[in-house]
Design a protein around this motif. Structure first.
Motif, mmCIF file in Angstrom:
data_model
loop_
_atom_site.group_PDB
_atom_site.id
_atom_site.type_symbol
_atom_site.label_atom_id
_atom_site.label_comp_id
_atom_site.label_asym_id
_atom_site.label_seq_id
_atom_site.Cartn_x
_atom_site.Cartn_y
_atom_site.Cartn_z
ATOM 1 N N ILE A 10 43.351 106.710 52.698
ATOM 2 C CA ILE A 10 44.318 106.888 53.778
ATOM 3 C C ILE A 10 44.689 108.356 53.984
ATOM 4 O O ILE A 10 44.918 108.793 55.109
ATOM 5 C CB ILE A 10 45.561 106.026 53.505
ATOM 6 C CG1 ILE A 10 45.188 104.541 53.650
ATOM 7 C CG2 ILE A 10 46.706 106.376 54.446
ATOM 8 C CD1 ILE A 10 46.300 103.583 53.275
ATOM 9 N N THR A 13 40.887 110.602 54.859
ATOM 10 C CA THR A 13 40.129 110.306 56.083
ATOM 11 C C THR A 13 40.527 111.202 57.257
ATOM 12 O O THR A 13 39.658 111.778 57.920
ATOM 13 C CB THR A 13 40.269 108.826 56.464
ATOM 14 O OG1 THR A 13 39.726 108.025 55.413
ATOM 15 C CG2 THR A 13 39.522 108.527 57.752
ATOM 16 N N PRO A 14 41.823 111.347 57.574
ATOM 17 C CA PRO A 14 42.156 112.231 58.698
ATOM 18 C C PRO A 14 41.765 113.685 58.450
ATOM 19 O O PRO A 14 41.430 114.402 59.394
ATOM 20 C CB PRO A 14 43.674 112.077 58.836
ATOM 21 C CG PRO A 14 44.136 111.574 57.514
ATOM 22 C CD PRO A 14 43.030 110.721 56.993
ATOM 23 N N LEU A 31 40.234 111.124 66.760
ATOM 24 C CA LEU A 31 40.267 110.111 65.704
ATOM 25 C C LEU A 31 41.302 110.465 64.641
ATOM 26 O O LEU A 31 42.021 109.596 64.136
ATOM 27 C CB LEU A 31 38.880 109.978 65.067
ATOM 28 C CG LEU A 31 37.784 109.365 65.941
ATOM 29 C CD1 LEU A 31 36.443 109.387 65.206
ATOM 30 C CD2 LEU A 31 38.152 107.934 66.335
ATOM 31 N N ALA A 32 41.383 111.757 64.302
ATOM 32 C CA ALA A 32 42.368 112.196 63.309
ATOM 33 C C ALA A 32 43.782 111.937 63.800
ATOM 34 O O ALA A 32 44.632 111.427 63.058
ATOM 35 C CB ALA A 32 42.172 113.682 62.997
ATOM 36 N N TRP A 35 44.601 108.250 63.828
ATOM 37 C CA TRP A 35 44.813 107.779 62.446
ATOM 38 C C TRP A 35 46.234 108.088 61.986
ATOM 39 O O TRP A 35 46.903 107.246 61.372
ATOM 40 C CB TRP A 35 43.808 108.460 61.524
ATOM 41 C CG TRP A 35 43.838 107.966 60.105
ATOM 42 C CD1 TRP A 35 44.736 108.293 59.143
ATOM 43 C CD2 TRP A 35 42.909 107.038 59.493
ATOM 44 N NE1 TRP A 35 44.445 107.659 57.953
ATOM 45 C CE2 TRP A 35 43.323 106.877 58.149
ATOM 46 C CE3 TRP A 35 41.782 106.368 59.942
ATOM 47 C CZ2 TRP A 35 42.642 106.054 57.261
ATOM 48 C CZ3 TRP A 35 41.110 105.544 59.061
ATOM 49 C CH2 TRP A 35 41.529 105.389 57.738
ATOM 50 N N LEU A 39 47.414 104.340 64.555
ATOM 51 C CA LEU A 39 46.897 103.457 63.499
ATOM 52 C C LEU A 39 47.940 103.270 62.401
ATOM 53 O O LEU A 39 48.143 102.154 61.910
ATOM 54 C CB LEU A 39 45.612 104.024 62.917
ATOM 55 C CG LEU A 39 44.987 103.192 61.785
ATOM 56 C CD1 LEU A 39 44.484 101.853 62.322
ATOM 57 C CD2 LEU A 39 43.849 103.947 61.110
ATOM 58 N N THR A 40 48.615 104.356 62.010
ATOM 59 C CA THR A 40 49.639 104.259 60.967
ATOM 60 C C THR A 40 50.754 103.309 61.375
ATOM 61 O O THR A 40 51.163 102.438 60.596
ATOM 62 C CB THR A 40 50.225 105.654 60.668
ATOM 63 O OG1 THR A 40 49.189 106.501 60.162
ATOM 64 C CG2 THR A 40 51.344 105.560 59.647
#
Length: 362
Positions: A10, A13-14, A31-32, A35, A39-40
């Motif tokens: 978790i 990844t970013p 995407l970062a 995330w 997404l969080t």
């Protein structure tokens, strides 16, 4: 899946997305940012609350070290990516905000854990992270002022009841710099050392800041310096948001004998939602951290929890930047916690600190 693997996935990844975005642009910065935000917030509704894991060592510490080194490497990498003529303007904007979000959430939470470690090497690494983003004074102010005086007027980082976030920023940002300096000067005075002794860590905070600014200039010239200052400005706001959200309206009461009550679970807001708690290195278990400052992040989660925020930290951060909305959500909750604390301690309004008393009877 072992809990430490979840922490690693978790948090790392970013950062990988940001590195790819710095080199290749394209969809990676988006995407970062997704995330770290959308997404969080979504996954917090799915994953169970983070729990304590005393068996995660030595990998938990290795992850912290890796994240700190990665943060230091991201500064020149991202600055170069922001100046890459082959990267579209849209991708650069996304890279800018993704990097600020990563540093304000993951790097800050990780460095915060490291500066509380007893191992001086880990402490120094956490301090280097803060110095690299011109926030080295936080190492002094947080450990020597915030933890000693949280919930009292002596702590600039404690938000007052009814105080909007932007008013808090104007007071707390310079207040923390001054309070940390005063605490260090007092410490040096007790040891009969001059203010500008090499024992004064503000010298190192200054050196770290100058080095970061020099890197920005070397990579991007004057424009690179401006971009870097804007980037860390956004990071600073996120770090101030963290203190604001986790302590809003919770103040220590004065006992009938005149002594201020000790720090307890009710002096910090918790928000241990699964995904964001792992992303933020368990920092949302804030009440336990204040009672056990040197307890590593992966071991938090075994003590009595404090009052819980109505939503996970990312959502609360959005609310906080709109003071009327924030106050509508939080003011009554904060007063309810304070009323319960007064009832437990057998305190009436006449012996509560002035601003708390006004809030409770107003």
């Amino acid at each position: 899946m072992p809990l430490i693997i979840r922490y690693a996935i978790i948090t790392l990844t970013p950062a990988v997305f940001i590195v790819f975005g710095a080199f290749f642009g394209g969809v990676w910065p988006a995407l970062a940012l997704i995330w770290l935000t959308v997404l969080t917030a979504g996954m917090d509704q799915i994953l169970p609350d983070a729990r304590a894991d005393d068996r995660a060592e030595p990998w938990a510490t290795r992850l912290s070290i890796g994240l700190a080194i990665l943060h230091l490497a991201l500064i020149p990498t991202v600055l170069a990516g922001l100046g890459n003529p082959n990267t579209s303007f849209g991708a650069q904007i996304l890279l800018f905000f993704a990097t600020a979000s990563f540093m304000g959430q993951v790097s800050h939470a990780n460095a915060h854990d490291l500066i509380h470690r007893r191992d001086r090497r880990l402490f120094a690494l956490g301090a280097a992270v803060y110095a690299s983003i011109l926030y080295g004074h936080h190492v002094s102010a947080h450990r020597m002022v915030h933890h000693a005086h949280v919930g009292t007027p002596e702590d600039p980082a404690t938000p007052r009841h009814g105080e909007g976030f932007w008013s808090y920023v104007a007071r707390a940002w310079p207040g923390n710099i001054a309070a940390g300096w005063e605490a260090e000067v007092a410490r040096l005075s007790r040891r009969n050392l001059p203010i500008w002794s090499q024992e004064n860590p503000y010298l190192f905070w200054l050196v770290g800041a100058v080095l970061s600014l020099a890197v920005a200039v070397m990579i991007g010239g004057f424009l690179g310096l401006v971009v870097f200052l804007l980037l860390i400005g956004l990071v600073h706001l996120q770090m101030l948001l963290s203190d604001y959200i986790q302590h809003y309206g919770l103040q220590r009461l004065r006992l009938p004998g005149g002594r201020v009550e000790p720090v307890g679970p009710h002096h910090s807001w918790d928000a241990p939602s699964g995904f964001s708690a792992l992303l933020l290195m368990n920092a949302p278990r804030h009440s336990e951290h204040h009672r056990h400052p040197d307890r590593p992040y992966q071991a938090l989660g075994s003590a009595e929890p404090g009052p819980r925020l109505p939503y996970p930290l990312p959502i609360m951060a959005v609310l906080a930047v709109f003071p009327p909305l924030w106050q509508r959500v939080m003011d009554r909750r904060a007063l309810k916690v304070m009323e319960a604390a007064k009832a437990r301690l057998g305190i009436d309004d006449s012996v509560a600190p002035g601003d708390v008393r006004k809030a409770l009877i107003g």
